[in-house]
Write a protein that holds these residues in place. Structure first.
Motif, mmCIF file in Angstrom:
data_model
loop_
_atom_site.group_PDB
_atom_site.id
_atom_site.type_symbol
_atom_site.label_atom_id
_atom_site.label_comp_id
_atom_site.label_asym_id
_atom_site.label_seq_id
_atom_site.Cartn_x
_atom_site.Cartn_y
_atom_site.Cartn_z
ATOM 1 N N GLN A 25 37.533 -25.083 -7.295
ATOM 2 C CA GLN A 25 38.519 -24.950 -6.810
ATOM 3 C C GLN A 25 39.488 -23.436 -7.455
ATOM 4 O O GLN A 25 39.855 -22.548 -7.039
ATOM 5 N N ALA A 26 39.204 -23.507 -8.999
ATOM 6 C CA ALA A 26 39.587 -22.389 -9.882
ATOM 7 C C ALA A 26 38.444 -20.972 -9.305
ATOM 8 O O ALA A 26 39.719 -20.014 -9.421
ATOM 9 N N LEU A 27 37.155 -21.366 -8.769
ATOM 10 C CA LEU A 27 36.895 -20.004 -8.883
ATOM 11 C C LEU A 27 36.975 -20.345 -7.231
ATOM 12 O O LEU A 27 37.514 -17.957 -6.994
ATOM 13 N N ALA A 28 37.458 -20.156 -6.452
ATOM 14 C CA ALA A 28 38.272 -19.871 -4.919
ATOM 15 C C ALA A 28 39.915 -19.274 -5.186
ATOM 16 O O ALA A 28 39.725 -18.148 -4.630
ATOM 17 N N ALA A 29 40.369 -19.912 -6.061
ATOM 18 C CA ALA A 29 41.589 -19.632 -6.561
ATOM 19 C C ALA A 29 41.703 -17.804 -7.076
ATOM 20 O O ALA A 29 42.232 -17.489 -6.729
ATOM 21 N N GLU A 30 40.811 -17.807 -7.992
ATOM 22 C CA GLU A 30 40.425 -16.229 -8.888
ATOM 23 C C GLU A 30 40.110 -15.244 -7.502
ATOM 24 O O GLU A 30 40.271 -14.706 -7.868
ATOM 25 N N MET A 31 38.825 -15.672 -6.850
ATOM 26 C CA MET A 31 38.588 -14.848 -5.851
ATOM 27 C C MET A 31 39.217 -14.062 -4.534
ATOM 28 O O MET A 31 39.439 -13.307 -4.188
ATOM 29 N N PHE B 108 36.256 -23.863 0.387
ATOM 30 C CA PHE B 108 37.578 -24.082 -0.484
ATOM 31 C C PHE B 108 38.135 -23.114 0.424
ATOM 32 O O PHE B 108 37.679 -21.913 -0.153
ATOM 33 N N ASN B 109 39.568 -23.173 0.255
ATOM 34 C CA ASN B 109 40.698 -21.940 0.400
ATOM 35 C C ASN B 109 41.312 -21.376 -1.172
ATOM 36 O O ASN B 109 40.909 -22.540 -2.286
ATOM 37 N N THR C 207 34.378 -30.447 -8.291
ATOM 38 C CA THR C 207 35.113 -30.193 -7.930
ATOM 39 C C THR C 207 36.410 -29.329 -8.554
ATOM 40 O O THR C 207 37.057 -28.157 -7.671
ATOM 41 N N ALA C 208 36.613 -29.280 -9.531
ATOM 42 C CA ALA C 208 38.028 -28.585 -10.385
ATOM 43 C C ALA C 208 37.410 -26.972 -10.467
ATOM 44 O O ALA C 208 38.241 -26.241 -10.444
ATOM 45 N N GLN C 209 36.022 -27.273 -10.872
ATOM 46 C CA GLN C 209 35.365 -25.674 -11.117
ATOM 47 C C GLN C 209 35.568 -25.226 -9.962
ATOM 48 O O GLN C 209 36.265 -23.491 -9.978
#
Length: 294
Positions: free
Chosen positions: A37-43, A66-67, A33-35
């Motif tokens: 979320q991190a990928l969604a934030a990076e996108m 994820f947003n 889940t953390a990964q």
């Protein structure tokens, strides 16, 4: 180190560089889940989706959305774009059934003259539910408008959901293009409503018959404005039907104009045994492909 492939699409448009961009990780096995979320934030897009093997019989895939800041139970353009990716991967135009946090979500696929999947219609996973009404003056302030630019003759600003909650407010037609989110006003508006858990996503609209102009602001979730919001427009269709007394209704929504990303969404709503149900549909355009190693 594992490599994860992704595709991007422009959703609710039939031309490139319009609509709402979406990133789809086509095989998310191995990501936690953390990964995600991190990928969604990076996108840094409104939403990013992650495709996993189905968990229920009859489902095409399990999908997590994820947003930039949180996981979402349901969202319209991610459901549509992800279904298009799945349909094109497997070939054919059979319906795609997604297992989302909000429940089973069925997408009827649309094809062009060559049989290529080009879009579809997403059935919102839950019937319309309405929550509390909000102060019209507070909601007007959220959109940078005067109180008299949020009419309440049809309905007051109201929380509505078909799997993902939004506040829906009608605004004067001449005001919608001038609207701009006011972050402190969002914080003030949410303060009296602890049940909202600090979240206030606002869909404003104006209507002329079956033609609707809409904008969606969610600055508390990191989305200053969204160019196309299926999970907000579906309950809008349901709300408008509930006010009409009719058995069914159809609408065409234009959104994203002020952002330079015009979007077209087709809505339908109908009365069903368990309440008012709605679908939201449109076209998709594939854009990029890439990969990331973690």
């Amino acid at each position: 180190m594992a490599t994860y492939r992704f595709e991007t699409l422009d959703v609710f448009t039939d031309v490139r560089f319009g609509g709402n961009p979406l990133a789809v990780f086509t095989d998310a096995r191995g990501l936690d889940t953390a990964q995600m979320q991190a990928l969604a934030a990076e996108m840094n897009l409104s939403e990013t989706t992650f495709i996993l093997p189905p968990e229920e019989p009859g489902h095409t895939a399990r999908v997590r959305i994820f947003n930039r800041t949180a996981e979402m139970p349901f969202a319209g353009h991610p459901s549509l774009g992800t279904a298009v990716v799945l349909a094109r991967t497997r070939g054919g135009a059979e319906p795609v059934v997604l297992g989302l946090n909000a429940g089973e979500t069925r997408v009827e696929m649309a094809v062009d003259a060559n049989g290529q999947v080009v879009g579809g219609d997403v059935a919102a996973p839950q019937p319309l539910s309405l929550g509390p009404e909000l102060d019209p003056a507070a909601i007007a302030a959220c959109a940078g408008l005067a109180p008299n630019e949020v009419p309440t003759a049809a309905h007051a600003p109201v929380a509505a959901s078909m799997g993902n909650p939004f506040v829906i407010a009608e605004v004067a037609a001449e005001a919608i293009s001038r609207a701009a989110p006011d972050l402190p006003a969002f914080r003030r508006a949410i303060a009296p409503h602890p049940a909202f858990n600090g979240r206030l996503s606002l869909l404003i609209y104006s209507r002329a018959g079956d033609q609707v102009r809409a904008r969606m602001f969610a600055p508390l979730a990191g989305t200053w404005e969204d160019p196309a919001t299926g999970s907000a427009n579906a309950p809008l269709a349901g709300l408008l039907l509930s006010l009409s007394g009719e058995e069914s209704a159809r609408f065409e929504v234009t959104q994203g104009v002020e952002m330079g990303r015009p979007s077209r969404l087709r809505l339908s709503a109908r009365r069903a045994p368990d309440g008012i149900r709605a679908t939201v549909g449109g076209a998709c355009v594939p854009m990029f492909r890439g990969e990331v190693s973690l």
